[in-house]
Design an enzyme around this catalytic site. Structure first.
Site, short mmCIF file in Angstrom:
data_model
loop_
_atom_site.label_atom_id
_atom_site.label_comp_id
_atom_site.label_asym_id
_atom_site.label_seq_id
_atom_site.Cartn_x
_atom_site.Cartn_y
_atom_site.Cartn_z
N HIS A 43 5.20 4.72 -5.13
CA HIS A 43 4.28 3.11 -4.98
C HIS A 43 3.03 4.02 -3.97
CE1 HIS A 43 3.76 -0.65 -3.23
NE2 HIS A 43 2.79 -0.11 -3.04
N GLU A 70 4.02 1.61 -9.21
CA GLU A 70 4.12 -0.07 -8.50
C GLU A 70 2.89 0.05 -7.23
OE1 GLU A 70 8.10 -1.01 -6.99
OE2 GLU A 70 7.29 0.08 -4.77
N HIS A 190 14.34 -4.79 -3.85
CA HIS A 190 13.80 -5.03 -2.24
C HIS A 190 14.63 -4.80 -1.73
CE1 HIS A 190 10.68 -4.13 0.92
NE2 HIS A 190 11.84 -4.32 1.83
#
Length: 243
Positions: A43, A70, A190
């Site tokens: 990310h 991401e 998450h």
């Protein structure tokens, strides 16, 4: 079987703390792959406080497993993804200075924007996933963008799991079922951990992929990276017995 994609941002955070190349992000990614992970997730954020854009370019030709990038789709991110051409891009609605992803997209007001991105990425042969809450209406709007998959934001599940697993998982089962009926693949991520992952995966048996970073790296401090990847993979193996 659900794929495990390991987010290596925290490895890069540790490396950046000394301004040197220890740990070596590329070497760790390859080790994680050799330990059985199905994918690597990165990310890159605008401030490059963990994964750097240069890391993304270096990792792409090295990995044999799936590569997932991401991030928030600002022009620089979109350019990076189109140049690197990962297996998958996951679009998240993070503000530039966000500490971590803390919500899914409000898809309907952003549908035109997301649809245009999905078209660009699909034209480049990149699977596209959109980060969303466990809300069937949001998922319906996501399907209209042409995305290949959703990634369910699972912090609400993780927060509620200890007190009442059945209540915690219920909206995610509903959301995943809605996504599947609409032809969307289902990813999740998450705060999934060794404590709550197996239950989640068993209740959503058509889960395509989980992306896990922070919890996995924390566990590796005690268990070692190889054993940790092994244990997370074990949580994702199909079970025949009833819960």
């Amino acid at each position: 079987m659900t794929n495990l994609s390991v987010n290596i941002n925290k490895i890069a955070t540790l490396r950046n703390a000394r301004g040197e190349n220890r740990p070596d992000v590329e070497a760790v990614a390859l080790d994680i792959e050799s330990f059985g992970a199905d994918g690597i997730t990165v990310h890159p954020r605008p401030d490059e406080r963990h994964i750097k854009r240069s890391d993304v370019y270096k990792l792409r030709p090295l990995l044999r497993c799936e590569f997932n990038i991401e991030g928030y789709p600002d022009p620089e991110f979109v350019d990076l993804v189109l140049k690197v051409r990962p297996t998958q891009v996951t679009l998240v609605p993070d503000a530039p200075g966000a500490l971590t992803s803390s919500a899914g997209w409000d898809v309907e007001p952003n549908r035109e924007f997301l649809t245009s991105l999905v078209e660009r990425f699909k034209d480049a042969g990149i699977r596209t996933s959109i980060f969303v809450a466990a809300d069937p209406e949001v998922i319906k709007a996501t399907a209209a963008t042409g995305a290949d998959r959703i990634e369910l934001y699972t912090k609400p599940y993780a927060d509620a799991y200890a007190a009442d697993p059945e209540k915690a998982i219920a909206p995610f089962v509903e959301a995943a079922t809605a996504a599947r009926k609409l032809g969307l693949g289902v990813n999740a991520g998450h705060d999934l951990s060794l404590q709550n992952l197996e239950y989640f995966a068993r209740r959503i048996p058509f889960l395509n992929e989980v992306s896990i970073g922070h919890a996995l790296i924390c566990d590796a401090l005690y268990l070692g990276l190889k054993e940790t990847v092994k244990q997370y993979k074990a949580c994702l193996r199909p079970k025949t017995e009833n819960l």
